[in-house]
Design a protein around this motif. Structure first.
Motif, PDB file in Angstrom:
ATOM      1  N   PHE A 239      -6.909  25.767  15.060  1.00 36.80           N
ATOM      2  CA  PHE A 239      -7.838  26.376  14.244  1.00 36.80           C
ATOM      3  C   PHE A 239      -8.602  25.316  13.767  1.00 36.80           C
TER       4      PHE A 239
ATOM      5  N   THR B 171     -10.361  27.794   6.233  1.00 35.54           N
ATOM      6  CA  THR B 171      -8.899  27.590   5.847  1.00 35.54           C
ATOM      7  C   THR B 171      -7.740  27.208   6.827  1.00 35.54           C
TER       8      THR B 171
ATOM      9  N   PHE C 136      -1.240  33.325  15.609  1.00 43.78           N
ATOM     10  CA  PHE C 136      -2.787  33.629  16.036  1.00 43.78           C
ATOM     11  C   PHE C 136      -3.065  34.578  14.708  1.00 43.78           C
TER      12      PHE C 136
ATOM     13  N   ALA D  35      -6.832  35.379  11.862  1.00 44.63           N
ATOM     14  CA  ALA D  35      -8.189  35.238  11.510  1.00 44.63           C
ATOM     15  C   ALA D  35      -9.168  36.196  11.942  1.00 44.63           C
ATOM     16  N   GLU D  36      -8.906  37.260  12.944  1.00 47.10           N
ATOM     17  CA  GLU D  36      -9.503  38.149  13.534  1.00 47.10           C
ATOM     18  C   GLU D  36      -8.533  39.216  13.806  1.00 47.10           C
ATOM     19  N   PRO D  37      -9.160  40.486  14.062  1.00 44.91           N
ATOM     20  CA  PRO D  37      -8.146  41.627  14.349  1.00 44.91           C
ATOM     21  C   PRO D  37      -7.765  41.545  15.857  1.00 44.91           C
TER      22      PRO D  37
ATOM     23  N   LEU E 157      -6.790  35.237   3.946  1.00 45.38           N
ATOM     24  CA  LEU E 157      -8.038  34.978   3.591  1.00 45.38           C
ATOM     25  C   LEU E 157      -8.600  34.201   2.470  1.00 45.38           C
TER      26      LEU E 157
ATOM     27  N   ASP F  29      -9.728  45.184   4.138  1.00 41.92           N
ATOM     28  CA  ASP F  29      -9.039  45.411   5.486  1.00 41.92           C
ATOM     29  C   ASP F  29      -8.112  46.417   5.062  1.00 41.92           C
TER      30      ASP F  29
ATOM     31  N   VAL G 297      -3.787  44.580  10.861  1.00 40.33           N
ATOM     32  CA  VAL G 297      -4.827  45.128  10.287  1.00 40.33           C
ATOM     33  C   VAL G 297      -5.449  46.030  11.465  1.00 40.33           C
TER      34      VAL G 297
ATOM     35  N   ARG H 181     -11.761  46.965   9.389  1.00 36.09           N
ATOM     36  CA  ARG H 181     -12.195  46.598   8.162  1.00 36.09           C
ATOM     37  C   ARG H 181     -13.168  47.544   7.843  1.00 36.09           C
TER      38      ARG H 181
HETATM   39  O1  DLL Z   1      -9.428  34.111   8.652  1.00 35.82           O
HETATM   40  C1  DLL Z   1      -7.644  32.896   7.261  1.00 35.82           C
HETATM   41  C2  DLL Z   1      -6.935  32.860   8.350  1.00 35.82           C
HETATM   42  C3  DLL Z   1      -6.678  31.490   8.851  1.00 35.82           C
HETATM   43  C4  DLL Z   1      -6.026  33.840   8.539  1.00 35.82           C
HETATM   44  C5  DLL Z   1      -6.153  31.399  10.173  1.00 35.82           C
HETATM   45  C6  DLL Z   1      -5.038  33.613   9.794  1.00 35.82           C
HETATM   46  C7  DLL Z   1      -5.226  32.309  10.509  1.00 35.82           C
HETATM   47  P1  DLL Z   1     -11.276  34.280   6.189  1.00 35.82           P
HETATM   48  O2  DLL Z   1     -12.300  33.322   7.191  1.00 35.82           O
HETATM   49  O3  DLL Z   1     -11.719  34.100   4.850  1.00 35.82           O
HETATM   50  O4  DLL Z   1      -9.827  33.468   6.422  1.00 35.82           O
HETATM   51  O5  DLL Z   1     -11.268  35.805   6.929  1.00 35.82           O
HETATM   52  C8  DLL Z   1     -10.364  36.460   6.113  1.00 35.82           C
HETATM   53  O6  DLL Z   1     -10.081  37.596   8.541  1.00 35.82           O
HETATM   54  O7  DLL Z   1      -9.963  39.600   5.576  1.00 35.82           O
HETATM   55  C9  DLL Z   1      -9.544  39.851   7.970  1.00 35.82           C
HETATM   56  O8  DLL Z   1     -10.446  40.725   8.086  1.00 35.82           O
HETATM   57  C10 DLL Z   1      -9.385  38.649   9.171  1.00 35.82           C
HETATM   58  N1  DLL Z   1      -8.004  38.514   9.441  1.00 35.82           N
HETATM   59  C11 DLL Z   1      -7.436  37.308   9.139  1.00 35.82           C
HETATM   60  N2  DLL Z   1      -6.130  37.301   9.849  1.00 35.82           N
HETATM   61  C12 DLL Z   1      -6.045  38.353  10.518  1.00 35.82           C
HETATM   62  C13 DLL Z   1      -5.211  38.990  11.137  1.00 35.82           C
HETATM   63  C14 DLL Z   1      -9.099  33.418   7.617  1.00 35.82           C
HETATM   64  N3  DLL Z   1      -4.119  38.395  11.536  1.00 35.82           N
HETATM   65  C15 DLL Z   1     -10.665  37.789   7.215  1.00 35.82           C
HETATM   66  N4  DLL Z   1      -5.539  40.318  11.950  1.00 35.82           N
HETATM   67  C16 DLL Z   1      -9.520  38.997   6.589  1.00 35.82           C
HETATM   68  C17 DLL Z   1      -6.845  40.962  11.640  1.00 35.82           C
HETATM   69  C18 DLL Z   1      -7.463  39.126  10.201  1.00 35.82           C
HETATM   70  N5  DLL Z   1      -7.840  40.230  10.864  1.00 35.82           N
END
Ligand code: DLL
Length: 432
Positions: A133, A139, A209, A211-213, A236, A301, A322, A325
């Motif tokens: 990551f 984060t 894994f 940070a995205e769907p 998030l 979400d 998720v 969105r």
């Molecule tokens: O993505 C934090 C993160 C980092 C989560 C590493 C998991 C692993 P942001 O960049 O603020 O933070 O984005 C948050 O990403 O509202 C979702 O829409 C999407 N998201 C995060 N995890 C998932 C997941 C990080 N496991 C936004 N499945 C959130 C689907 C996810 N969407």
């Protein structure tokens, strides 16, 4: 493996009591110290003493991303700036970024919830965590880093990208755990094949894994190609980063770390609370954070909650992976379509790769959705390939799942851009 049995298996009545106490304290602090929240509560006529237990949370105001942006950079601080030891922000691609400022205590909580996350897939002291990551304001990198430290595992802070080096490190250091976005894991698998690296011969056993769907079909694909257990992790920036929720080995919903983050589901149109099992927008309140605590944050979400006990022994509510969105939902000729529904369909098709992109255009007032999917090398080089037939077949399958007509275009292998972080799936030309 359960990291903190005391909290993760707390009986639900005790959990509710703890959440109630923590909420009362939080509301009191926010009302006294953060004008932003005091104004919001005053406008609803709610005072801290009106909040007596967790069930009163529905009387409190929601917080949206736009409101947070308005008070950028320090308007949400609930402590003196000198108490803050670290700052992260959202990427800010669509406007001013949202700021998460951590006190030493917040970093401690983050380490704890990330240790719980990594422990779900069995990560322990002897493990070697290849953390792909991105490090920086995002984060993902530091969140995993702190969790791995808390466990006492060895963390390799390689960050995102530099795929060849990732493969070399994976083999040379014998990494047992991989952390990155799901789309990047598939890119790594593809690169491994090209470099002649047999991933079944590496030490990998688990991957975390998020940070995205991503879909269930994508999980199967990742598990088969990388030879590991793939765990979905969620979080998030506005709340803490990763560490809000994580699947356990049962892979049946993500356990929300509810003693720290209180989840609710609301109807995004009316703001009304929805019961367990009903799909809606996830709303989260931070119960223990000190730097920038958040009241009823509307995540955008879409998911649903299940508070029934899990076979793993944890008692926390589970959120379904998720589903999409509220702002990624495409409305194509009046029908709501989420990219994850399309992914689920195309990844089940023989001869295509898990790399795709959705292009939306408006022609003569009508929305048109083109689904571009990469062929695999075999289909591409097959002399008697029937590309049109395959395209029509996928179109029919998509019609069956979505009830709208789409145009499917098979594109050459490697023609869709790979991402080291979050994949960009949608190109909406309607806004141009
Ligand atoms: O993505 C934090 C993160 C980092 C989560 C590493 C998991 C692993 P942001 O960049 O603020 O933070 O984005 C948050 O990403 O509202 C979702 O829409 C999407 N998201 C995060 N995890 C998932 C997941 C990080 N496991 C936004 N499945 C959130 C689907 C996810 N969407």
């Amino acid at each position: 493996m359960i990291w903190d049995t005391d909290y993760e298996t707390l009986p639900r009545t005790e959990l509710a009591k703890l959440q109630g106490e923590r909420l009362c304290r939080l509301v009191d602090v926010l009302y006294r110290r953060v004008p932003f929240y005091r104004r919001k509560m005053d406008s609803l006529g709610v005072k801290p003493l009106d909040i007596r237990g967790i069930e009163d949370i529905i009387r409190l105001p929601f917080t949206t991303k736009d409101e947070m942006r308005e008070v950028y950079p320090y308007g949400l601080l609930a402590v003196d700036l000198k108490e803050i030891v670290e700052i992260h922000t959202s990427s800010g691609t669509t406007g001013k970024p949202v700021v998460d400022a951590y006190t030493a205590g917040d970093i401690d909580i983050w380490s704890e919830v990330m240790a719980r996350t990594l422990a779900t897939g069995g990560t322990a002291r002897h493990d070697i965590v290849q953390n792909a990551f991105g490090y920086g304001l995002f984060t993902g990198g530091l969140g995993v880093h702190y969790g791995a430290h808390r466990i006492g595992a060895t963390v390799i802070p390689i960050s995102g990208g530099n795929t060849k080096r990732q493969l070399a490190i994976l083999q040379d250091f014998g990494s047992t755990v991989l952390t990155c976005t799901p789309s990047y894991s598939l890119y790594l698998a593809e690169a491994a094949r090209e470099e002649g690296v047999d991933l079944s011969k590496t030490g990998l056993k688990a991957g975390f894994f998020g940070a995205e769907p991503w879909s269930e079909t994508m999980r199967k694909e990742i598990e088969a190609k990388l030879h590991l257990l793939a765990i979905d992790i969620y979080g998030l920036t506005e709340i803490i980063g990763p560490g809000v929720a994580s699947e356990c080995e049962r892979q049946d919903g993500l356990h929300v770390f509810e003693d720290h983050f209180y989840p609710e589901i609301i109807d995004p149109a009316t703001g009304k609370s929805l019961p367990d099992g009903e799909k809606g927008e996830l709303v989260i309140t931070t119960l223990t954070k000190s730097g920038t605590p958040v009241l009823r944050y509307r995540t955008r979400d879409i998911t649903y909650l299940d508070r029934r006990p899990c076979a793993c022994g944890r008692t926390s509510a589970r959120m379904h992976r998720v589903l999409g969105r509220t702002d990624d939902m495409l409305i194509i000729r009046g029908v709501n379509v989420f990219p994850s529904q399309i992914e689920q369909v195309i990844l089940a098709v023989e001869g295509v790769e898990p790399h795709y992109q959705l292009v939306v255009e408006r022609r003569d007032q009508l929305d048109e959705l083109e689904v571009q999917v990469e062929m695999n090398e075999r289909l591409f080089s097959d002399e008697i390939r029937n590309l049109e037939g395959t395209e029509r077949r996928i179109e029919e399958m998509l019609f069956g799942a979505l009830n709208i007509h789409t145009r499917v275009k098979l594109v050459e292998p490697k023609s869709i851009a790979r991402s080291e972080g979050k994949a960009k799936r949608i190109i909406d030309k309607r806004q141009l």
